[in-house]
Motif scaffolding. Sequence first.
Motif, PDB file in Angstrom:
ATOM      1  N   ARG A 197       0.831  -1.209   0.000  1.00 31.27           N
ATOM      2  CA  ARG A 197       0.000   0.000   0.000  1.00 31.27           C
ATOM      3  C   ARG A 197       0.863   1.256   0.000  1.00 31.27           C
ATOM      4  NH1 ARG A 197      -4.943  -0.965   4.328  1.00 31.27           N
ATOM      5  NH2 ARG A 197      -5.913  -2.758   3.293  1.00 31.27           N
ATOM      6  N   GLU A 198       1.925   1.234   0.778  1.00 29.06           N
ATOM      7  CA  GLU A 198       2.831   2.380   0.837  1.00 29.06           C
ATOM      8  C   GLU A 198       3.510   2.604  -0.519  1.00 29.06           C
ATOM      9  OE1 GLU A 198       7.038   3.492   3.068  1.00 29.06           O
ATOM     10  OE2 GLU A 198       5.663   2.048   3.993  1.00 29.06           O
ATOM     11  N   LYS A 237      -7.107  -9.344  -1.687  1.00 31.35           N
ATOM     12  CA  LYS A 237      -6.550  -8.198  -0.956  1.00 31.35           C
ATOM     13  C   LYS A 237      -5.810  -7.260  -1.910  1.00 31.35           C
ATOM     14  CE  LYS A 237      -3.288  -6.937   2.714  1.00 31.35           C
ATOM     15  NZ  LYS A 237      -2.616  -5.938   1.851  1.00 31.35           N
ATOM     16  N   MET A 238      -5.045  -7.824  -2.836  1.00 30.11           N
ATOM     17  CA  MET A 238      -4.302  -6.987  -3.771  1.00 30.11           C
ATOM     18  C   MET A 238      -5.250  -6.156  -4.632  1.00 30.11           C
ATOM     19  SD  MET A 238      -1.251  -7.791  -2.896  1.00 30.11           S
ATOM     20  CE  MET A 238      -0.318  -6.883  -4.110  1.00 30.11           C
ATOM     21  N   ARG A 240      -8.269  -5.228  -3.903  1.00 33.61           N
ATOM     22  CA  ARG A 240      -8.878  -4.200  -3.053  1.00 33.61           C
ATOM     23  C   ARG A 240      -7.917  -3.048  -2.806  1.00 33.61           C
ATOM     24  NH1 ARG A 240     -11.761  -8.532   1.014  1.00 33.61           N
ATOM     25  NH2 ARG A 240     -13.829  -8.536   0.018  1.00 33.61           N
ATOM     26  N   ASP A 241      -6.663  -3.371  -2.551  1.00 34.26           N
ATOM     27  CA  ASP A 241      -5.664  -2.317  -2.310  1.00 34.26           C
ATOM     28  C   ASP A 241      -5.475  -1.455  -3.558  1.00 34.26           C
ATOM     29  OD1 ASP A 241      -5.284  -3.200   0.263  1.00 34.26           O
ATOM     30  OD2 ASP A 241      -3.372  -4.190  -0.125  1.00 34.26           O
ATOM     31  N   ALA A 244      -8.633   0.705  -3.948  1.00 35.81           N
ATOM     32  CA  ALA A 244      -8.697   1.724  -2.898  1.00 35.81           C
ATOM     33  C   ALA A 244      -7.597   2.761  -3.046  1.00 35.81           C
ATOM     34  CB  ALA A 244      -8.605   1.060  -1.528  1.00 35.81           C
ATOM     35  N   GLY A 245      -6.487   2.379  -3.696  1.00 39.16           N
ATOM     36  CA  GLY A 245      -5.365   3.301  -3.853  1.00 39.16           C
ATOM     37  C   GLY A 245      -5.584   4.371  -4.893  1.00 39.16           C
TER      38      GLY A 245
END
Length: 297
Positions: A197-198, A237-238, A240-241, A244-245
Amino acid sequence: MTRALSLAILLAALPTRAADPPPRLFEHPNLFAWCIVPFDAKKRGPEERVAMLKQLGFTKYAYDWRAEHLPTFDREVGLLKQHGIELTAVWFPANLGADARALLDVIVKHKVTPQLWVTMGDPGGADQAAKVANAVKVLRPIADEAAKFGCKVALYNHGGWFGEPANQVAVVEALKLPNVGIVYNLHHGHDHLPRFREHLAAMRPHLLALNLNGMLPDGEKLGKKILPLGVGTLDLKMLRDIAAGGYAGPIGILGHTQDDAEARLRDNLDGLAWLRPQLAGTPAGPFPKLRTHPGRP
């Protein structure tokens, strides 16, 4: 009544056309096929490959190659244009030598403007500042040449110093050129997972394309670097990230195995179709039967 007010009333009374909805990130119109030229058990030529893309419903395509494929690149781009398939990107050397010129000649001839995906090894240098400066020295002539033809250059993560997101961001920001950005590959980013995410937030202002892959913890170390979508335990999860990013650009669907490229692309499309409803909270249905992989453990 003033003239301005009368005009405003008239305009308000006219029928309005709704704005086109933005492309859905993981829907088929936003997807492109990647790594299907040297990675194909059937060794398709341009005609067979374009027919395969049409059959699978792709309207976008990124071209990777080896030396033996360059003589047919002209024919391939012509066929892509004929069938309405966008040449989204081209794997490009980290120089302006003979291969680069051959690619550019075809790009100019057909008046297409693909992203040029460039990777390189450690650029050398005693410290970080020197490495960034040396990478800039290599990339600036390529970016300047690409700009003449309306093309963007995307730094391609392929491991090592140049594959680290922070280093790529530093190079892009040092170049300060409007036609330079980043293409991020999940299959070369296994070591980035704990801070994904970072990294995504840092890259996002420069991100021109993003290539998906089935992901699981320590996947590369376990010999599972390339997996179909849906097989990886981190895939939902990937996605979604990524959503969302705030990334909204094109999404790559990977071949990159020595299976039949069509079968591998279908497996990834089926896996993505299985994952997509789950992004909206719909429970997972039966996992699809894959053609090139045993499936979920």
